[in-house]
Motif scaffolding. Sequence first.
Motif, PDB file in Angstrom:
ATOM      1  N   SER A 101     -11.762   2.990 -34.882  1.00  0.00           N
ATOM      2  CA  SER A 101     -11.311   3.001 -36.527  1.00  0.00           C
ATOM      3  C   SER A 101      -9.685   3.153 -36.250  1.00  0.00           C
ATOM      4  O   SER A 101      -9.181   3.881 -35.516  1.00  0.00           O
ATOM      5  CB  SER A 101     -12.074   3.966 -37.287  1.00  0.00           C
TER       6      SER A 101
ATOM      7  N   LEU B 148     -12.606  -8.895 -43.550  1.00  0.00           N
ATOM      8  CA  LEU B 148     -13.478  -8.583 -42.709  1.00  0.00           C
ATOM      9  C   LEU B 148     -14.471  -9.908 -42.291  1.00  0.00           C
ATOM     10  O   LEU B 148     -14.720 -10.216 -41.303  1.00  0.00           O
ATOM     11  CB  LEU B 148     -14.608  -7.376 -42.719  1.00  0.00           C
TER      12      LEU B 148
ATOM     13  N   SER C 271     -21.761   1.675 -48.075  1.00  0.00           N
ATOM     14  CA  SER C 271     -21.091   0.956 -47.066  1.00  0.00           C
ATOM     15  C   SER C 271     -21.345  -0.409 -47.054  1.00  0.00           C
ATOM     16  O   SER C 271     -22.390  -0.676 -47.507  1.00  0.00           O
ATOM     17  CB  SER C 271     -20.928   1.718 -45.760  1.00  0.00           C
TER      18      SER C 271
ATOM     19  N   CYS D 263      -7.608   1.329 -46.825  1.00  0.00           N
ATOM     20  CA  CYS D 263      -8.587   2.318 -46.693  1.00  0.00           C
ATOM     21  C   CYS D 263      -7.846   3.611 -46.714  1.00  0.00           C
ATOM     22  O   CYS D 263      -8.268   4.838 -47.204  1.00  0.00           O
ATOM     23  CB  CYS D 263      -9.193   2.159 -45.354  1.00  0.00           C
TER      24      CYS D 263
ATOM     25  N   VAL E  51     -12.759   2.289 -42.326  1.00  0.00           N
ATOM     26  CA  VAL E  51     -13.130   1.103 -41.608  1.00  0.00           C
ATOM     27  C   VAL E  51     -13.308   1.155 -40.176  1.00  0.00           C
ATOM     28  O   VAL E  51     -12.607   1.787 -39.431  1.00  0.00           O
ATOM     29  CB  VAL E  51     -12.175   0.119 -41.745  1.00  0.00           C
TER      30      VAL E  51
ATOM     31  N   LEU F  52     -17.327  -1.116 -43.550  1.00  0.00           N
ATOM     32  CA  LEU F  52     -16.357  -0.593 -44.462  1.00  0.00           C
ATOM     33  C   LEU F  52     -17.068   0.368 -45.170  1.00  0.00           C
ATOM     34  O   LEU F  52     -17.929   0.089 -46.075  1.00  0.00           O
ATOM     35  CB  LEU F  52     -15.750  -1.786 -45.343  1.00  0.00           C
TER      36      LEU F  52
END
Length: 441
Positions: free
Chosen positions: A5, A351, A372, A417, A424, A438
């Motif tokens: 991350s 993504l 998520s 984020c 993420v 996510l």
Amino acid sequence: MADVSPSARPRARTRTRYRRRLRSRIILGFVLLGFSLTLLMVVATNKVRDRVEDTLVSDVLNRNIDELARRYYADPAKHPSTPIEQVRGFVFAPNGARLRTEFPEWASLSDGIYGLGGKNPDGTAFHYKLAVRRTQKAWFFIAYDTTQSERAKQRFNEQLTVVVILFTALSLLVGWWSASRVMSPVLELAQRLKRSRSGLTGPLANDFADDEVGQLAAALDDYSARLTEVVQRDREFNADVSHELRTPLAVIRGAIELLLAKSDLDEKTRSRLMRIQRAEQQCTDLISALLLLSRNERGQGTTDVARVAEQLLDAHRAQLGGKPVALRVEGNAGLMVDASEAAVTVALNNLIGNAVKYTLEGEVVVRLLPQSVEVVDSGPGLSPEDAARLFERGYRGTHAGHSQGGGIGLSIVRRLCELYGWDVRVAPGAVRGVVATLTFG
């Protein structure tokens, strides 16, 4: 390979060095200076004292041993051994038995002056200086008791140790006071800067003297003015770009809606118009998300993640171009996020877009979880280098090849984020491919 991350990945390989505060360094400097100078003075004083004392004692011993030899040669029968100027003189025959019996430690000494010592019967120490002169007719010895002098020297050294401690403590106090005086304007400047988090309320240099701190305040004023100008230009640019881009996009949207309302459109034309409509919506969402990032503001609203995921997968299905990849959504359809739809769409679209781009065959699954979203693909997976640099701006993975893209999609996801407090992560799949997660905070 562990999950990667943006927060867990090291951004730069720099050594962490411990640095003392400036105040502590000033105090430490004063203490070390005071201790060093005092210790140097003590050592120099001892050296000078010992040298002067040795010179005086040597002079006394040489004069007395000369006098002892003169008296002996003037009347050898008297064998003078009486004290002369508070010293004791001795005369022995060369290699005599009396010398070896009474003072065996003297028998092997050659001409010169020696420092000797020992223990009294009661256990106390004694010290004396001994001058030795050997002649063919007699050996002369002059003993000078230095016991009291050595005891005085020991007491003197103890007092000097106390002096070193006192002067070091004094240096600490002086350093503390000096650091407080020196750091006072610096701390005041720091407090002024902390109180003005929303922007400087006025020039700083006017409140400080024309010294180094005043020059620092003036430099900060200049930097603040230039930074304010840059931020203002950036805001104006973002607002202008947003307005100027939204206008033609609105025109495109209106035109597409009018064309789609016609009943005589063939399926091929309708498909192309819907693709243009999706591209227009994607551009609108991207502009909104970038505008939020530039202003560092969170957009308001509540977003249905399942609906956004279905729309994004529909858009990507139209762009597959015959590639044997299945796109589907599974999991909890009631996931709602307290954020603007544009931000969620941009983050999730990047993504999903990466998963679709690098999956040549198989499937891409958008899995909805309670808090998520997971994007699971069956692509080539992650290399260690990709895992370390995946969220860097401008970085394109080792599997990118000649595909289009500037490598900024995931960096935008990372910034969104950070803005919304999301997380993420990317990790290798169970068998192959990548799992991008996510998590909404």
